[in-house]
Scaffold this motif. Structure first.
Motif, PDB file in Angstrom:
ATOM      1  N   ARG A 281      17.292  21.153 -25.787  1.00 54.49           N
ATOM      2  CA  ARG A 281      17.993  20.562 -24.705  1.00 54.49           C
ATOM      3  C   ARG A 281      19.264  20.609 -24.622  1.00 54.49           C
ATOM      4  NH1 ARG A 281      14.743  15.920 -23.176  1.00 54.49           N
ATOM      5  NH2 ARG A 281      12.949  15.457 -23.986  1.00 54.49           N
ATOM      6  N   ASP A 326      13.797  10.978 -19.321  1.00 51.57           N
ATOM      7  CA  ASP A 326      12.320  11.801 -19.010  1.00 51.57           C
ATOM      8  C   ASP A 326      10.986  11.106 -19.517  1.00 51.57           C
ATOM      9  OD1 ASP A 326      11.334  13.716 -20.112  1.00 51.57           O
ATOM     10  OD2 ASP A 326      12.515  15.671 -21.206  1.00 51.57           O
ATOM     11  N   ALA A 376      16.617  10.313 -23.978  1.00 54.92           N
ATOM     12  CA  ALA A 376      16.030  11.775 -23.763  1.00 54.92           C
ATOM     13  C   ALA A 376      16.177  12.092 -22.068  1.00 54.92           C
ATOM     14  CB  ALA A 376      14.690  12.036 -23.907  1.00 54.92           C
ATOM     15  N   ARG A 397      17.110  20.252 -19.383  1.00 55.54           N
ATOM     16  CA  ARG A 397      16.205  18.440 -19.904  1.00 55.54           C
ATOM     17  C   ARG A 397      17.667  18.756 -20.788  1.00 55.54           C
ATOM     18  NH1 ARG A 397       9.623  18.560 -22.439  1.00 55.54           N
ATOM     19  NH2 ARG A 397       8.968  16.490 -21.170  1.00 55.54           N
ATOM     20  N   CYS A 611       9.395  21.440 -24.966  1.00 53.44           N
ATOM     21  CA  CYS A 611       9.772  21.226 -25.428  1.00 53.44           C
ATOM     22  C   CYS A 611       9.311  21.671 -26.662  1.00 53.44           C
ATOM     23  CB  CYS A 611      10.792  19.633 -26.073  1.00 53.44           C
ATOM     24  SG  CYS A 611      11.825  19.361 -24.191  1.00 53.44           S
TER      25      CYS A 611
END
Length: 790
Positions: A281, A326, A376, A397, A611
């Motif tokens: 991220r 997110d 997030a 992200r 991720c």
């Protein structure tokens, strides 16, 4: 010995009665010729048609007294929990599904297959989920979706059931929503739907009382239809109850299944993953990103930041960040949370409550972009030219830490200099500077510009109405809107460039039929509108620019709005007419819209933003959580069906929200019955005209029968009513003082009459032109049709 046993088979007498084969508590022999329980269960299960007592007797060759014995046996089997009866007196195995029954659609699989449960279920075990084989009718009707009801033929398939639709039933065909009232010694159900004019006699009120809001099912056959109360919902006038009416009327899911709540407790403990520039991220916690929302907002989807671009090649331009929660990281394809979110389609916002798409643990907490905590985010990075057009974009992200959650009013006050805010110089002023460029691009694009006020209902802490007023629209609202539009455009174009699936937000141009009707209407104001031209949003803006009279501008604006088509979701791009955009998708609100969640998943796949395997902080098994967060091939394949499903959910929410506000307006005005109110006519028909209270909203009817004794002609082209003798004329947009005669909070309906009362004009002279026909009760009546007596 079973004390108290009696002979029920007709063959056992004396002491033999205690060993009667139908007393299943004891070992027994069986009378010859009568089927055993096992044989009956086997026949019911394997029969291709509904199996009632007659069919069972015929199958086993039973006659005379044997049929009486069979009836007693079947009753005992039902009491023992072995079988159950379906409507029409057919039997089925307890815990099983009747061969022909009414099913209610509860969900739709990613492939577009509807899933249903029996509408009536008496077994102690949960009802089975039944796959409906055909999603569309023979004539190509709309796909079945949650809340729809069908009459279907069912069959066992492996360990489950398959249903074959026989008939699509109206959602309200069997269930009614209303308030109980008493007339004499009878109870009646008064419907909450203002379009339904007749009350229904209640045959069984259960424990409901006069004044209760109830759900009831229809019983009997026309013309003797009665209502049987199935659920008591409480006092319809109690605070925060008006939304319950809409929730039950429109079948909006408002209770999360246990499996969804369990998953909602687990996913907030997901580790955010690596925070670095290489496959993890992006760390954006150093930026003063702010979320500008309504003062009472709890679910913060989006936050924004902007600054002048330091690139000499883009001198005078800006860089901007639109950070969006997110949600895809927590709500993964195929999970219980995902299935429930898709079924709901969107959050529904009422004045007294929110019915969220996601459980509160996500929507108001871990997914919400709250001030001062790490969250997030899926981030759209924009490079904006000096003229406000987009130079380029990318998606990452990231981890963000919101600098502040600011109300629209406070952000506007800070810019206007009437409020001292610590982020005015570092965050708000750069946002406004960049917005000036975005607004310039919007003006050049010339989207449809309809400034129609939105009503805001203000309640106190106990849910009582304080005020109903138009919602003020500030530059702060327009600023956030333009940043969101820019990010939505970037998302659509990014997916197109990478040849990935897009759930577009489509808005098609008006149909010719609606344009013809608008042309006829505008002619009554001497406003020209050529049908042969290529219609653009700017075409309508130019029409509105010609209207300088503020008394008629709102009504013309409303007619322009009514001429537009309804926006919808689909994987095929038709552009967005209203915004004057060639490609448009919803990206910025995944907490409250499933369409946005799908766009997020597609972007994750397009930009390779997975991720890694999910890891939990604290107890729990990460293996219970699906690994993938990107759009699956199955989802991509069934985008058309999903688009139709969530479009219907959106329309359902809009209707429910609008009706609830109407009920609050009616409740607010119920204390003003008998008073004169300033209103504006919103629509005219041959049977009367509708008017709305200035500054409040709500539509009320003034029946033509109350306009006086003279004849009123209806001019369909001008949409006007005109008195033949007085010349009194009623047209849309006209401001008029009307007396409020009725305000019904349960239905949301209003009724007005003229200031002079219902009979203010002298009786019309008899000219012999009217002919009388017999009404339904044998009484002569004059019928109006388009202003003429027929």
């Amino acid at each position: 010995m079973y004390v108290g046993a009696t002979a029920i088979c007709g063959a056992c007498t004396g002491d033999d009665a205690f060993a009667c084969p139908y007393l299943w508590l004891m070992p027994h022999s069986h009378p010859p010729g009568l089927p055993t329980r096992e044989q009956i269960l086997d026949f019911i299960t394997k029969s291709d048609t509904p199996a009632g007592k007659r069919e069972i007797a015929r199958a086993f060759g039973l006659k005379g007294n044997e049929k009486i014995t069979l009836k007693a046996l079947l009753k005992d089997m039902a009491d023992e929990g072995l079988i159950d009866s379906a409507p029409g007196r057919a039997f089925h195995k307890m815990g099983g599904v009747p061969k022909v029954t009414v099913l209610r659609i509860t969900d739709v699989t990613p492939e577009g297959t509807p899933l249903a449960v029996p509408e009536v279920w008496h077994a102690d075990i949960p009802p089975p989920q039944i796959r409906v084989k055909e999603a569309r009718g023979k004539k190509g009707g709309p796909a079945l979706g949650p809340g729809d009801r069908i009459l279907a033929r069912t069959e066992e398939a492996g360990r489950g059931y398959i249903a074959h639709p026989m008939k699509r039933l109206a959602r309200g065909e069997e269930l009614m929503l209303g308030v109980i009232h008493r007339e004499g010694d009878r109870l009646w159900l008064k419907p909450v739907d203002k379009r339904e004019k007749r009350d229904t006699l209640i045959s069984d009120a259960g424990d409901a009382q006069v004044g209760d809001l109830v759900l009831a099912e229809k019983a009997g056959r026309p013309p003797r239809i009665t209502a049987r109360v199935t659920e008591r919902l409480g006092d319809p006038f109690a605070p925060r109850s008006f939304s319950l009416v809409a929730i039950h009327k429109f079948g909006i899911p408002d209770i999360f299944p246990e499996s969804v709540l369990e998953e909602a407790e687990l996913v907030p403990r997901l580790d955010l993953g690596a925070i670095d520039e290489k496959g993890g991220r992006e760390d954006l916690r150093h930026l003063p990103i702010v979320a500008i929302d309504p003062a009472d907002a709890r679910d913060h989807d989006d936050a924004i930041w902007a600054a002048p671009d330091g690139d000499p090649a883009n001198k005078g331009g800006f860089v901007a960040v639109v950070a969006i929660a997110d949600v895809a990281y927590y709500v993964r394809p195929g999970s219980a949370l995902d299935r429930e979110a898709k079924k709901r389609g969107n959050s529904v916002y009422f004045p007294d409550r929110v019915v969220p798409m996601l459980p509160e643990a996500l929507s108001a907490d871990i997914c919400s972009l709250k001030e001062g905590v790490d969250r997030a985010a899926l981030v759209c990075h924009l490079v904006i030219k000096p003229d406000g057009t987009l130079a380029r974009w990318r998606f990452t992200r990231a981890v963000v830490r919101i600098a502040a959650n600011i109300a629209y009013e406070d952000a506007q006050a800070a810019i206007d200099g009437t409020l001292d805010h610590p982020l005015t110089d570092s965050a708000l002023k750069p946002l406004w500077d960049c917005w000036k460029a975005l607004a310039q691009a919007r003006d050049a694009r010339e989207p449809l510009d309809l400034d129609l006020p939105e009503r805001r209902v203000v309640l106190d802490e106990k849910g009582r109405i304080l005020s109903v007023a138009p919602r003020e629209r500030l530059d702060a609202h327009r600023l956030v809107e333009d940043y969101m539009i820019a990010a939505n455009v970037a998302a659509a174009k990014a997916l197109e460039a990478k040849k990935r699936p897009v759930m577009y937000r489509d808005h098609e141009p008006p149909s010719r039929e609606k344009l013809v009707a608008l042309k006829d209407y505008l002619e009554t104001f001497d406003i020209a509108f050529a049908l042969g031209q290529v219609v653009q949003p700017s075409t309508f803006n130019q029409i509105l620019a010609k209207v300088t009279d503020d008394t008629i501008r709102p009504q013309i604006m409303e007619q322009v709005l009514r001429s537009q088509t309804q926006a919808y979701y689909a994987p095929a791009n038709t552009g967005h007419f209203g915004l004057s955009l060639g490609s448009y998708a919803h990206f910025t609100s995944p907490i409250r819209r499933y369409s946005d969640l799908l766009v997020h998943r597609s972007l994750i796949g397009a930009y390779d933003l997975e991720c890694g395997k999910p890891k939990l902080n604290g107890p729990g098994r990460s293996g219970d959580i699906p690994a993938a967060t990107a759009l699956t091939g199955e989802e991509a394949e069934h985008m058309p069906a999903i688009g139709e499903l969530i479009s219907r959910a959106e329309r359902r929410a809009m209707e429910a929200e609008r009706e609830t506000v109407d009920r609050y307006v009616a409740a607010y005005l119920s204390t003003k019955v008998g008073e004169l109110l300033e209103t504006r006519i919103t629509g005219v028909q041959s049977f009367g005209f509708f008017a709305t209270v200035e500054g409040l909203g709500g539509d009320g009817l003034v029946p033509v029968s109350t306009l006086g004794a003279e004849r009123f002609r209806y001019d369909e082209k001008a949409r006007a009513l005109e008195g033949e003798e007085s010349g009194d004329r009623y047209v849309p947009g006209q401001r008029i003082s009307l007396r409020l005669v009725e305000a019904n909070p349960v239905t949301g309906s209003l009724r007005f009459e003229l200031e002079e009362g219902a009979s203010h004009l002298p009786m019309r002279r008899s000219g012999g032109k009217d002919r009388k026909i017999m009404g339904r009760r044998g009484r002569p009546t004059n019928i109006r049709h388009n202003g003429r007596r027929r």
